[in-house]
Structures are given as structure tokens and as C-alpha cells.
Design a protein around this motif. Structure first.
Motif, short mmCIF file in Angstrom:
data_model
loop_
_atom_site.label_atom_id
_atom_site.label_comp_id
_atom_site.label_asym_id
_atom_site.label_seq_id
_atom_site.Cartn_x
_atom_site.Cartn_y
_atom_site.Cartn_z
N LEU A 721 0.83 -1.19 0.00
CA LEU A 721 0.00 0.00 0.00
C LEU A 721 0.88 1.26 0.00
O LEU A 721 1.74 1.42 0.86
CB LEU A 721 -0.91 0.01 1.24
CG LEU A 721 -1.66 1.31 1.54
CD1 LEU A 721 -2.61 1.67 0.42
CD2 LEU A 721 -2.38 1.21 2.87
N VAL A 722 0.62 2.12 -0.96
CA VAL A 722 1.25 3.44 -1.00
C VAL A 722 0.16 4.46 -0.71
O VAL A 722 -0.87 4.50 -1.39
CB VAL A 722 1.87 3.72 -2.38
CG1 VAL A 722 2.44 5.14 -2.41
CG2 VAL A 722 2.96 2.70 -2.69
N GLY A 755 -6.26 -10.55 9.16
CA GLY A 755 -6.29 -11.99 8.98
C GLY A 755 -6.47 -12.40 7.54
O GLY A 755 -6.28 -13.56 7.18
N LEU A 756 -6.83 -11.44 6.70
CA LEU A 756 -7.04 -11.75 5.29
C LEU A 756 -5.71 -11.85 4.55
O LEU A 756 -5.55 -12.67 3.65
CB LEU A 756 -7.92 -10.66 4.65
CG LEU A 756 -8.14 -10.74 3.14
CD1 LEU A 756 -8.84 -12.04 2.77
CD2 LEU A 756 -8.95 -9.53 2.66
N PHE A 757 -4.74 -11.01 4.95
CA PHE A 757 -3.48 -10.94 4.23
C PHE A 757 -2.35 -11.50 5.09
O PHE A 757 -2.36 -11.41 6.32
CB PHE A 757 -3.17 -9.49 3.85
CG PHE A 757 -4.27 -8.85 3.05
CD1 PHE A 757 -4.52 -9.25 1.75
CD2 PHE A 757 -5.06 -7.85 3.59
CE1 PHE A 757 -5.53 -8.66 1.01
CE2 PHE A 757 -6.06 -7.24 2.87
CZ PHE A 757 -6.31 -7.66 1.57
N ASN A 758 -1.36 -12.03 4.41
CA ASN A 758 -0.20 -12.58 5.11
C ASN A 758 0.65 -11.47 5.72
O ASN A 758 1.21 -11.62 6.81
CB ASN A 758 0.64 -13.40 4.13
CG ASN A 758 1.80 -14.09 4.80
OD1 ASN A 758 1.65 -14.69 5.85
ND2 ASN A 758 2.98 -13.99 4.19
N ARG A 759 0.69 -10.33 5.03
CA ARG A 759 1.49 -9.21 5.50
C ARG A 759 1.01 -7.94 4.80
O ARG A 759 0.60 -7.98 3.64
CB ARG A 759 2.98 -9.45 5.17
CG ARG A 759 3.91 -8.36 5.69
CD ARG A 759 5.35 -8.73 5.35
NE ARG A 759 6.27 -7.67 5.73
CZ ARG A 759 7.59 -7.69 5.49
NH1 ARG A 759 8.12 -8.74 4.89
NH2 ARG A 759 8.35 -6.70 5.87
N VAL A 760 1.05 -6.83 5.52
CA VAL A 760 0.69 -5.54 4.95
C VAL A 760 1.93 -4.65 4.95
O VAL A 760 2.50 -4.35 6.00
CB VAL A 760 -0.45 -4.87 5.74
CG1 VAL A 760 -0.74 -3.49 5.15
CG2 VAL A 760 -1.69 -5.73 5.73
N ASN A 761 2.37 -4.25 3.75
CA ASN A 761 3.54 -3.39 3.58
C ASN A 761 3.05 -1.99 3.22
O ASN A 761 2.30 -1.83 2.24
CB ASN A 761 4.44 -3.92 2.47
CG ASN A 761 4.80 -5.38 2.68
OD1 ASN A 761 5.70 -5.72 3.43
ND2 ASN A 761 4.06 -6.27 2.00
N ILE A 762 3.45 -0.98 3.99
CA ILE A 762 2.90 0.36 3.81
C ILE A 762 4.01 1.37 3.54
O ILE A 762 5.04 1.39 4.23
CB ILE A 762 2.09 0.80 5.04
CG1 ILE A 762 0.89 -0.13 5.24
CG2 ILE A 762 1.62 2.25 4.90
CD1 ILE A 762 0.09 0.16 6.49
N LYS A 763 3.80 2.19 2.54
CA LYS A 763 4.67 3.32 2.22
C LYS A 763 3.81 4.57 2.32
O LYS A 763 2.89 4.77 1.53
CB LYS A 763 5.24 3.17 0.81
CG LYS A 763 6.26 4.21 0.42
CD LYS A 763 7.62 3.90 1.03
CE LYS A 763 8.69 4.81 0.44
NZ LYS A 763 10.01 4.56 1.06
#
Length: 986
Positions: A721-722, A755-763
Motif C-alpha cells: 500500500l502506497v 487476517g485476510l493478508f499474510n502481510r501488509v507493507n505500507i509506504k
């Protein structure tokens, strides 16, 4: 270069018009599918329906290839002849028909004095056995018919030959006896005291399998030995069987296919299980890899036998219509469906409101349902329907043990349904229940209201009535018969209505289609399909169509025996202006606007209408595909060959779920022949693959499309996510209140793993971090997203137009009078999206003018707040407004799919190109972001109530909410859309 890339699209549609090109719409079946059969080469599947239709399905594309119409009652069997070019069908209408697949026309019809329960082809003899009340063998070479003396108590419905064709077995599900005849000796070989729903011989001719009530029976013909297996519930019957060297496949009434190992004392081999629905028939492909399954859910399911996974799910769009009616002003069409659905459509704007009566649980849906029988009356904002709630019989298929009349009030203002039970005053219903108790069974047609087949309108002195499939239009002043028309509906006609203002008659039926007829001439004006959640398609006699964008996937074209998706020919045949000319409720202004929109579509592609002509020579593209055998089966290998006899090849294009594998501009190739092997990583589940090549002239080959299912384990995706938000600018007079907060709130929402996603990466970039170089650096972050990850780009701030009306997102340090110098061009956002390999990517842009504009159709204006409200517009000093009341560019975007090359993203804009994006204290955000987060946080965007929010759902929710909260001043739109991949957001 840009012109060439856009120009190449035309020849995807504009080629070889001298060939026989036919439009096909994915109507599918409107009722239970009775039978299914693979073609000899396994490339087609034929299905026989209770709706009188035979549907041909293209296995490669998973699309409807064609429809065979001509039977007047339910089709009971369908089979391909050995050459694969012809089909045989039988029906309860007492006919057996032979069809040519290429022309989809009847070749021969055999008539009988009794309804037909089915037939079977006799191997190596060019004969077939036809069963019904009696049994006959027909020689297809001579037409000679040989009857037998056997007579059914009800109807013979199961039949099979041994592989050598010497023995014939037949029986019926309601018969007391089954029979086995020796055809060489012309004697009765065996008579068994058993019913038979299905009969299959194993290939060695010594073993026969029969389904009888809840049992599967194996009979050894040499030693007269039998063994059987039963279902776990006496009302769960085994309806169909198939047998191969290893396995017996037994399909039952609750959506299960049990697998028994033939040589291991019928030890279970597992189960194929679907949603609770009755399976009517199954068929094995000739290569032994797949099993096709059909039943009362009107869907063709294809299983991979080895992987025990579904590889295809093919279903049309139509539903059985019970009644239609027009509003007094002629502008609205109301439709009542047999399954409890209802719809009201504004014929001029094509906007629809839909709803449906539903049972409160899936279990109740299996055993009960609602039927809307009649549109009773219509007021200003309320429509009243009559119908009934039905509880399905567990004993008699297609019958109802209980029927409870209901009245339904539909409030149009809030789309609410109020249902109440009413006292049964119908002797018709009482008689039905009484007859059922006495084992007199009526079909569901018993409840069709004959009063709906005649209507009059005093103001125009017309009476319209339907008898059978014939429409009669009568002048009530003179009593003269004006027209007698064969309607051509594929199933029973259920309703007729007169439009009192625009002077045409409409007929509707259980084939799910509505036909409009001109009162003066009696001509067919159009065939109208009212599909799904507000989808529609108009078809005219010349093959032109007018359809909503979400209905286009249900349109295809057949060329030379191949089926191609709508994109191939959309530029030529998607012509709302031509279709509208035949419809009296579209005036010249609308027709002209539609034509202008069509021309604007061509203009965006740098094309002229006369360029859509015949091309004598196209590049050719062929491919071979195979799944590379590995643990997860997630890799597809394509051996691609592209050739062109006249011109040098230029580019190769490969898309997976609408996302380019190489780049949006394709992969550079050269020479007159190009051959390569490409490995494509698949997403879990269904993958739509599309291939084509272009030459140096911009001419494209046909787009080769197919679907493939990947059985890899469904692991959780990562989110990349950006979030970009600018409230503070170096030029402080342009400061905003909530843009930074919008970005922070959006990032915060996704920060905590749901719980839906394995990991959330945020910029996250805000205020002084938002500069052109920093935004450009996001490409490296975007490149980390893999094919099955989700990539989201969010930006909130000022949207600015320069002197040339080019679009820029305002950077923190941008000079608003010179946005070119430090502003962020929209093209930079496209480049970021290009970098991501994700096939699930979306951008949300909350800024003024974030929708695309046509510079020729806008003029500049001064920005002012309306009515003194404390609202802030996310725009600079320069703004624009549409020149004309009807903007052809905006209309073109709403009517047509964007055919320009793109990166497979969906870009959701907070406002139209000539609109402002608004923020204010009442939302504590920009109104677009407020509605976006509101729909996600509170699950309000889960429009169908399945606890999953899809991208299409959040788009619809946000658009409706923003329009409502701004009183129409701001309308979210989409710069581009990927219609091939609607993915889960939450």
C-alpha cells in the motif's frame, strides 16, 4: 509511437468481414439442465435444458458457443454424432432432431406419437435407440424405423448399448421393470424388477451399472451376480453414473459425486462436492481427464478428475420471467422473475433498481423459495406484486408440498421489500395440493397466470394477446387483426405488455428475454436482455448491440468455428446509436449524443469510422499449452508461434486476468515468423489468458483467449500500500485541511492485519515528503509486489490543470502557476502501476479533476464555494466545466470499454474530469475518502451480503454515497477499469 500503439487496436475488431461472423450472447439456460455431453474432440460441451434449449459451450474459453432452438418442450437427451459435426436431441415434444453444428440449423426431424425420454447411439451401426412410452431403433442412413412391443407404464428414461451394439438395456425412473434385449437374436435377454434412472455398460460388455432409487447396482451378465451401494439418506437418489477403467462416478441429489474403486470392492475413492443442488447428469471427456456435471443450478461444472478440482464453471445470465409491465409514462419497465427477483429499469437512462426475495439460510434455499407471479399495481413510488412461498417436495421432483400466497410491496425510494402472507383464495392452489396427494403431478407451469397473456390499452385502442408462441395485435376500435407474429421465444411466453406512450408491445418468457414489437408494422424492434444486477443488452437484427459494460463479458463472436471475446469486434458492432434508432423512446438528441460518443471513442484511438473495413491478411498466432508438473501446478508453459506472410511482426501481447505479462506496450518481436516458449506464473484459481500479435502496420491477429484453473494451495497474499496525502504546501494559500489525514487514515485502516493478508507493507508520504523524486522512487516499492499480491496506490491532495489542460497532482513544493516544473504528472502514477507484477492493483485518487477530460469539450471557469458552505475544493486556480449539456466524452466512457493499451489497473477517481473533489468538517475527511473508509470499516460496501468486499462493490458503494452526500456535485468515476479481474479488497 503512441499513435501506432493505439491504432493497432482497430484490427482486433476490423478484420475479414467477408467471413461468416455471428454474435452470441451468454444467455445459458433459464431452467434445469437435464443432460450434458462432450464432443468427440472434447472442445465443445452440449447441454439439454428443461427450457427447451440446447446450448453449446466452448471448453477452451468457457463461453457459450451457440444455442439450438426448435424444441417446444424440455429436451431429454443430446449427443454428438461420431464426426462431431452434428448433434442429435430428443424432447418431451415427441420429436427427435438432428442438427448441423456449423450452421446451428435443423437437418432432420423424426416425429413420434409419444413424449421421448431419451435415446442412445448404437456403436458401429449408424443407428440409435429412441425411448419414451415405447422403444424404436432408427437407422440414420436410411431413416427406417424398427419398433419394439415394450410399453412403459409412465416413460422410459434410461438406455444404453453394449460396446459391440448387440445388447440394449432400457428402463425408467418411474417404471417397475427394466429390460435387456439381445438385438442379434431379437429376443428378451433379461427382465428385472427395478426402476432405472441411468444405465451404463462397462466396455467389456459383461458388466452393467444401474441406478435405482437410492442404490447403485452392478450386474454381471455372465454369472447373474449383483452388488450395490446405497446413499446415506433414502430421499437422496443416485441420478447419473459414469464408469472408466478404475472408477465408478455416482452423482446424487444433494450435489455429491461419490467415487468408487471398481477393482477394490468398491472402496471409496473420495468425493466431488458442490453447493447443495441436484445433479441431473454427468459425462466423462473422451481423453478421460475431465468430468462435466449439470443439474438444477443451471451451471456446467467441469472437474479435473486427477486433481479433484473444478477447472470450469459455465453459466449464462438469464432468469425465467413471469411478468412485465410499463409505467404510465412509458419510461419504466418492471420485471418479475420466477425465482423471486425483481427489477425496474428506466428505459431512457438504462439505470436499474433490483432486489430479490431470499430465504434466510442456504439450507432453506435448497428446500424452499419464492415466486413472483404477477405485477399487481404500480403507484408513484411503490410497486405491488403477487406471488407465493413454496416448499419443495422431497418425493416428487419439481413439485411443491406447500404453497403460501404472499403480497410484496416494493418501495422504490429506499429499495425495501415488505412481504406479508395473504389468505389463500385460489382454488387453483387447492387443486394442485389435492392432485399431488393423489400422485397427479403438475409441472411448475401450472402456476403461470393466463391473464398475463392478454392486455388492452384504451388510449391507443390496442389489444395484444399471446396464444402459444404467437402474438396477435388487434385494433379494438375496428376489431381488425393488425398482426399475427411468431415471437421466437425459446421457452413458454408468460407475459405481454403495451407501452402506452411509445406505442410498442413487449413479450417476455421463461427464456429470460424480452422482445419489443412495433405496433404499426409488426416488426421486431429489438431483443432485450435484462441480466444480473442491472446489466442489460439490446440486440438488433443486423448484429449490432447496445450493452452495459458489465454485460460485455457475456457477448462473443463466432468466426470460422472459433469463439472470440467481445473485444475482437466491439468497435464495429457496439453501436448504441444504431440500436437506439429503432427504439421509439430515444429521441434525436439521444441518438446524436450516442453517435458523438461513438466517434469520440474512435478519436481516443486515433481512428476514423471508415478504417473499420475489411483486412485481407492478418497475422496468425498459434499456441500450445501445458501445466508444468510440479508440486503446486502454478506454472503454465506456452509455445507460441506468430507468422505474417506480408509484413514484419512488431509486438507480442500476453495478458493474465487483464494484466500484461510483458508490458502494456507488448514485447518487441521481428521477422515474418516468431516462435518462443513463455512460462507464465498463474494465480490460484481461475486465470484468463489472452494472446495476440501485431505487425509493423499495426494490424493485429485475432485475440486467442482461454481460461485455466491453477490448483495451487491458496496462500494468503501480501498487500503493498502506497498512501500519499498533501495538506500543507509551500504556497500556503492552497493548504487543505484533510488530505494528509485522508492518507494517514487510509494507511491506518490497513495497518492492522485483519487476517485476510499474510502481510501488509505500507509506504506513507505526507506533506513535504511528497515531491516528484520521492514519488518516482516508489517504483522500487511497487516492484516488490508479486502476481498474487494486492497493490494499492492512494493519493489525496490538489488536482491541477496546466495551461494545456494536462493533469498534475500537486506536490508540496509545486508552483501552482507552473505545475509542469515540479508537479506530479498522472503518467508518473501509471509508471508506478506498470512496475508492479501484481494482477490485483488499484489506485484511488481523491483530488479535483481526477477523472479524465476531453480538452475539446471543456472551458475554463472560476472556482467558487456554493451556498456559502464550509467546503474546500481540491483544485488550484484553474478549473474547467463542460461546454455542453451532454458531454460526448463522458458518455463514451460510460458506454464503452476503453480499448487503449493499459497496465491492467483500475483507477478510481473521486470526481469527473470537469468536477471538484470536496472536503469538509462534516466528514472530517475528503468526502470520497470518507465514503471509501466508511464502506470498508463498517462493511457497508458488502452489497451482496457475502461477508466479502470486492473491488466492484466498493466502487459502486462509493459512487452512490458521494453523489448522495454532495447532492450530485461530485461523481466518482474510473479513468481505467480492468473488467477481467474483480478481486477482493477486504
Amino acid at each position: 509511437m503512441k499513435g501506432l500503439l493505439l491504432f493497432s487496436v482497430v484490427f482486433i475488431c476490423g478484420c475479414l468481414w467477408s467471413q461468416d461472423i455471428r454474435l452470441t450472447v451468454q444467455t445459458g439456460h433459464a431452467a434445469t439442465i437435464n443432460k450434458v455431453e462432450f464432443s468427440p474432440n472434447d472442445q465443445l460441451i452440449a447441454t439439454a435444458g428443461a427450457d427447451h434449449k440446447i446450448v453449446l459451450w466452448d471448453v477452451l474459453t468457457g463461453k457459450q458457443f451457440g444455442v439450438l432452438l426448435g424444441h417446444e418442450k424440455a429436451v431429454t437427451e443430446v449427443k454428438f454424432l461420431a464426426d462431431g459435426n452434428q448433434i442429435v436431441s430428443s424432447s418431451l415434444d415427441s420429436t427427435l432432431k438432428i442438427w448441423d453444428i456449423s450452421s446451428q440449423k435443423r437437418i432432420t426431424t423424426y416425429r413420434f406419437s409419444y413424449p421421448l425420454g431419451g435415446f442412445q447411439l448404437r456403436p458401429e451401426h449408424n443407428q440409435l435407440a429412441v425411448i419414451g412410452e415405447r422403444v424404436e431403433i432408427i437407422d440414420l442412413s436410411t431413416g427406417n424405423r424398427k419398433p419394439f412391443e415394450f410399453k412403459a407404464q409412465h416413460l422410459f428414461t434410461a438406455v444404453d448399448f453394449t460396446q459391440d451394439g448387440d445388447l440394449l438395456a432400457f428402463g425408467g425412473e418411474k417404471e417397475q421393470f427394466s429390460y435387456l434385449i439381445d438385438l442379434k437374436e431379437n429376443t428378451l435377454f433379461r427382465k428385472s424388477v427395478t426402476s432405472a434412472k441411468d444405465i451404463r455398460f462397462y466396455k467389456n460388455n459383461t458388466v452393467m451399472y444401474t441406478t435405482a432409487e437410492g442404490r447403485l447396482i452392478e450386474s454381471c451378465l455372465k454369472h447373474d451376480k449383483r452388488k450395490s451401494a446405497s446413499t446415506d439418506w433414502m430421499l437422496n437418489t443416485i441420478n447419473a453414473i459414469e464408469v472408466n477403467n478404475e472408477t465408478i462416478f455416482a452423482a446424487n441429489s444433494i450435489g455429491e459425486i461419490n467415487l468408487y474403486r471398481r477393482n477394490k470392492r468398491w472402496k471409496t475413492g473420495g468425493m466431488f462436492k458442490m453447493k447443495r443442488s441436484k445433479i441431473k447428469d454427468i459425462d466423462l471427456s473422451h481423453d478421460g481427464r475431465y468430468l462435466a456435471v449439470v443439474g438444477d443450478n443451471r451451471t456446467v461444472i467441469v472437474w479435473d478428475i486427477k486433481a479433484k478440482e473444478v477447472v470450469k464453471s459455465m453459466k449464462g445470465s438469464v432468469q425465467q420471467i413471469n411478468d412485465i409491465d410499463f409505467s404510465r409514462d412509458g419510461a419504466f419497465l418492471t420485471v418479475a422473475y420466477n425465482n423471486g427477483a425483481l427489477r425496474r429499469t428506466n428505459l431512457i437512462s438504462n439505470q436499474s433498481v433490483t432486489n430479490s426475495l431470499r430465504s434466510s439460510s442456504n439450507i432453506l434455499t435448497t428446500f424452499s423459495g419464492y415466486t413472483l407471479e404477477k405485477i399487481e399495481r404500480e403507484n408513484a413510488d411503490t410497486i405491488v406484486f403477487k406471488g407465493f412461498y413454496r416448499i419443495n417436495s422431497l418425493v416428487y421432483e419439481g413439485s411443491f408440498d406447500q404453497i403460501k400466497p404472499i403480497e410484496v410491496k416494493w418501495s422504490l425510494s429506499d429499495n425495501m421489500l415488505i412481504m406479508k402472507k395473504v389468505k389463500n383464495t385460489s382454488a387453483h392452489i387447492d387443486q394442485y395440493i389435492s392432485d399431488l396427494k393423489n400422485e397427479i403431478i403438475h409441472s411448475e407451469r401450472y402456476f403461470l397466470n393466463p391473464d398475463l397473456l392478454q392486455t388492452e390499452n384504451d388510449s391507443i385502442h390496442i389489444r395484444a394477446e399471446v396464444k402459444g408462441s404467437t402474438l396477435r395485435i388487434v385494433n379494438t376500435r375496428s376489431s381488425d387483426l393488425m398482426h399475427e407474429i411468431e415471437t421466437g421465444h425459446a421457452d413458454v411466453v408468460t407475459s405481454v405488455a403495451i407501452n402506452p406512450v411509445y406505442h410498442f408491445v413487449a413479450t417476455a418468457g421463461w427464456d429470460g428475454m424480452i422482445r419489443f414489437w412495433d405496433i404499426e408494422s409488426g416488426d421486431l424492434l429489438t431483443i432485450y436482455g435484462a441480466f444480473g444486477n442491472g446489466q442489460f443488452v439490446y440486440l438488433d437484427s443486423e448484429g449490432y448491440y447496445f450493452a452495459s459494460k458489465d454485460a460485455l463479458d457475456g457477448i462473443g463472436f463466432k468466426v470460422g468455428g472459433r469463439l472470440y471475446s467481445f473485444e475482437q469486434f466491439d468497435l464495429k458492432y457496439n453501436r448504441p446509436d444504431i440500436v437506439a434508432k429503432s427504439l421509439p423512446y430515444f429521441n434525436e438528441a439521444y441518438i446524436s449524443a450516442y453517435y458523438d460518443a461513438y466517434k469520440k471513442r474512435l478519436s481516443k484511438l486515433n481512428l476514423e469510422e471508415d478504417q473499420l473495413g475489411m483486412i485481407e491478411q492478418l497475422p496468425q498466432l498459434h499456441f500450445k499449452k501445458r501445466l508444468i508438473e510440479q508440486k503446486n501446478m502454478d506454472l503454465l508453459e506456452l509455445e507460441i508461434t506468430a507468422t505474417d506472410e506480408e509484413h514484419e511482426l512488431s509486438t507480442l501481447h500476453l495478458r493474465v486476468n487483464g494484466v500484461p505479462e510483458f508490458s502494456r506496450f507488448g514485447k518487441k518481436i521481428d521477422g515474418k515468423k516468431h516462435k518462443e516458449v513463455v512460462q507464465v506464473r498463474l494465480n490460484p484459481g481461475n486465470n484468463q489468458i489472452q494472446l495476440y500479435a501485431t505487425n509493423e502496420k499495426g494490424i493485429s491477429s485475432y485475440k486467442e483467449s482461454f481460461e485455466i484453473e491453477s490448483h495451487q494451495k491458496r496462500s494468503k497474499s501480501e498487500v503493498f500500500l502506497v498512501a500519499i496525502g498533501v495538506s500543507d504546501y509551500e504556497q500556503e494559500q492552497y493548504n487543505l485541511r484533510y488530505a494528509r489525514k485522508d492518507a494517514e487514515d487510509f494507511a491506518q485502516f490497513f495497518k492492522f492485519d485483519k487476517g485476510l493478508f499474510n502481510r501488509v507493507n505500507i509506504k506513507l508520504l505526507t506533506d513535504d515528503e511528497v515531491k516528484r523524486d520521492n514519488v518516482a522512487a516508489i517504483k522500487e516499492f511497487a516492484a516488490q509486489a508479486k502476481e498474487n499480491d494486492v497493490f494499492i496506490l492512494f493519493a489525496a491532495g490538489h488536482g491541477v490543470l496546466n495551461a494545456n489542460l494536462d493533469y498534475y497532482f500537486a506536490a508540496h513544493d509545486m508552483d501552482f502557476l507552473n505545475p509542469e516544473e515540479k508537479g506530479i504528472p498522472y503518467e508518473l502514477f501509471e509508471e508506478i502501476l506498470d512496475e508492479s507484477k501484481s494482477r490485483k492493483k488499484v489506485m484511488f485518487l481523491d483530488a479535483c479533476h481526477s477523472g479524465e477530460i476531453d480538452k475539446e469539450e471543456v472551458i475554463e471557469q472560476v472556482v467558487t464555494d456554493e451556498d456559502g458552505e464550509e467546503l474546500i475544493f481540491r483544485s488550484g486556480d484553474r478549473s474547467v466545466v463542460n461546454k455542453y449539456d451532454i458531454n460526448s466524452f463522458d458518455l463514451s466512457r460510460s458506454l464503452f470499454v476503453d480499448m487503449r493499451l493499459n497496465n491492467g489497473s483500475t483507477v478510481v477517481s473521486s470526481a469527473g474530469g470537469a468536477e471538484f473533489a470536496i472536503e469538509g468538517d462534516k466528514w472530517n475527511n475528503g468526502v470520497f475518502t470518507y465514503c471509501l473508509l466508511n464502506g470498508l470499516r463498517d462493511k457497508k460496501a458488502d452489497l451482496n451480503g457475502d461477508k466479502v468486499i470486492m473491488l466492484s462493490e466498493i466502487q459502486k458503494y462509493v459512487q452512490n454515497q458521494v453523489i448522495k452526500r454532495t447532492n450530485g456535485r461530485q461523481t466518482p468515476t474510473s479513468r481505467v477499469e480492468n473488467l477481467k479481474n474483480d478481486f477482493r479488497i477486504l
